[in-house]
Design an enzyme around this catalytic site. Structure first.
Site, PDB file in Angstrom:
ATOM      1  N   ASP A 108      37.994  40.790  43.449  1.00 51.50           N
ATOM      2  CA  ASP A 108      37.052  41.275  42.616  1.00 51.50           C
ATOM      3  C   ASP A 108      37.863  42.269  41.620  1.00 51.50           C
ATOM      4  OD1 ASP A 108      33.538  42.419  42.428  1.00 51.50           O
ATOM      5  OD2 ASP A 108      34.969  42.217  40.801  1.00 51.50           O
ATOM      6  N   ASP A 160      36.158  40.748  34.967  1.00 58.97           N
ATOM      7  CA  ASP A 160      35.824  40.908  36.225  1.00 58.97           C
ATOM      8  C   ASP A 160      35.848  39.487  36.917  1.00 58.97           C
ATOM      9  OD1 ASP A 160      32.378  41.616  37.198  1.00 58.97           O
ATOM     10  OD2 ASP A 160      34.139  41.558  38.262  1.00 58.97           O
TER      11      ASP A 160
HETATM   12  C1  LIG Z   1      29.028  45.878  45.896  1.00 60.14           C
HETATM   13  C2  LIG Z   1      28.921  44.301  45.870  1.00 60.14           C
HETATM   14  N1  LIG Z   1      28.542  42.999  46.435  1.00 60.14           N
HETATM   15  N2  LIG Z   1      28.794  42.238  46.015  1.00 60.14           N
HETATM   16  C3  LIG Z   1      28.313  40.855  46.426  1.00 60.14           C
HETATM   17  C4  LIG Z   1      29.674  42.227  44.794  1.00 60.14           C
HETATM   18  C5  LIG Z   1      30.406  41.270  43.877  1.00 60.14           C
HETATM   19  C6  LIG Z   1      29.878  43.723  44.607  1.00 60.14           C
HETATM   20  C7  LIG Z   1      30.713  44.334  43.747  1.00 60.14           C
HETATM   21  C8  LIG Z   1      29.994  44.518  42.468  1.00 60.14           C
HETATM   22  O1  LIG Z   1      28.790  44.741  42.455  1.00 60.14           O
HETATM   23  N3  LIG Z   1      30.992  44.795  41.457  1.00 60.14           N
HETATM   24  C9  LIG Z   1      30.605  45.094  40.272  1.00 60.14           C
HETATM   25  C10 LIG Z   1      29.508  46.049  39.829  1.00 60.14           C
HETATM   26  C11 LIG Z   1      29.352  46.139  38.248  1.00 60.14           C
HETATM   27  C12 LIG Z   1      30.139  45.367  37.407  1.00 60.14           C
HETATM   28  C13 LIG Z   1      30.836  44.524  37.793  1.00 60.14           C
HETATM   29  N4  LIG Z   1      31.188  44.242  39.234  1.00 60.14           N
END
Ligand SMILES: Cc1nn(C)c(C)c1CC(=O)Nc1ccccn1
Length: 329
Positions: A219, A32
């Site tokens: 991401d 990640d």
């Molecule tokens: C929705 C979102 N807002 N912001 C700042 C980010 C970084 C996200 C994406 C997110 O949360 N990704 C995630 C969720 C669970 C495990 C790993 N990655």
């Protein structure tokens, strides 16, 4: 040294899992780039939470040493969360080993992680300024191996519905064709973050300047592409029958609708394009489909997740602090 490891997709390419050995125990983790904690399902979880997952058992690792008193607690942007205790152990990925990698043992997890039984934890490839270990944050696997890598980089070559590759320490020319389009990154928020000052709707559309657009992050741990509301609204305005359906959690449209292509600027020099088919994410049944482009709910950052990254070869350059995309080979 260099390392290469597979990235296997879960259903809908919602995430990609890679084999990691920790203290002699084999687990599959979600790499990640949007976070900086390496945490695993552990035997200190209630069995109702760990059922179906491989769990790490520190007592069975000959090399595990507890980091006594240390804790961690992470809250992801999508609302999921995890907490637990910390130790150090030998972590090996693709033949490259960090002898004393901080390993975070989950003893409490939110539902989304529990339900995803193919995933035994996360391996953060973001910057350790956002590592959540207290009293002293710890480095990521990549930060620990960077000095020994032939090149201070890793690449992600995720595939649509097929097994891809993470490579550490080399930019494998067999995996991409044409130039790599780089943009400088600002790591101050802990992400691989860059500006995205324009977008394009339609495969032959003009690029629309977006001076008020939020910065973007690359991401790998997020399934979708999460965009500022005015961008995602402008896109679905071009899709017949599209609407925001709170019960489905975002933009839906008739599966019969034809989807325009979409492109986002990667810094100011390059637009990464997706076809309409690339934007199609999931059929919800009853002829209703869910798009791979969704709103970031005004979070002030745009999240370029797997829906975009799996169509490109991505370079994360920790030495030059830059991010690059190239066409796949
Ligand atoms: C929705 C979102 N807002 N912001 C700042 C980010 C970084 C996200 C994406 C997110 O949360 N990704 C995630 C969720 C669970 C495990 C790993 N990655």
């Amino acid at each position: 040294e260099t390392a290469q490891v597979t990235a296997s997709p879960e259903q809908n390419d919602s995430e990609y899992l890679s084999p990691v050995t920790i203290g002699g125990q084999a687990l599959t983790l979600d790499f990640d780039t949007g976070s900086a904690d390496l945490w695993v399902f552990s035997n200190s979880l209630p069995s109702s939470d760990s059922a179906g997952h491989v769990t790490f058992d520190p007592s069975k690792s000959p090399t595990f040493t507890p980091y006594s008193g240390a804790t961690w607690q992470i809250a992801y942007g999508d609302g999921s969360s995890a907490t637990g205790s910390v130790g150090f152990d030998s972590v090996t990925i693709g033949g490259v080993t960090v002898a004393h990698q901080a390993v975070e043992l989950a003893d409490n997890l939110s539902g989304a992680f529990v339900q995803d039984t193919q995933n035994d934890g996360l391996l953060g490839l973001g910057f350790s300024t956002i590592n959540t270990i207290q009293p002293q944050r710890q480095k990521t696997f990549f930060e620990n191996i960077m000095p020994s890598l032939a090149l201070p980089v890793f690449t992600a070559n995720l595939q649509a519905d097929a097994s891809g590759t993470y490579t550490f320490g080399a930019i494998d020319t067999a995996q991409y064709s044409g130039p790599i389009h780089y943009t400088p990154i600002d790591s101050s928020a802990g992400f691989w973050q860059f500006t995205s000052p324009s977008y394009t709707i339609g495969s032959n559309g003009a690029s629309v300047p977006c001076t008020t657009c939020s910065p973007a992050i690359a991401d790998t741990g997020t399934s979708l592409v999460l965009l500022d509301d005015d961008v995602v609204s402008a896109y679905y305005a071009q899709v017949n029958g599209a609407s925001q359906d709170q019960s489905q959690g975002g933009w839906v449209f008739p599966c019969s609708a034809s989807l325009p292509g979409f492109g986002v600027a990667i810094g100011s020099g390059y637009t990464a394009m997706l076809t309409g088919q690339d934007v199609m994410y999931e059929s919800l049944g009853g002829g209703v489909c869910y798009g791979g482009l969704q709103s970031n709910a005004g979070q002030g950052v745009q999240i370029f997740g797997d829906v975009l990254l799996r169509h490109y070869f991505a370079v994360f350059d920790g030495g030059a602090k830059r991010f690059g995309l190239a066409k796949k080979a």
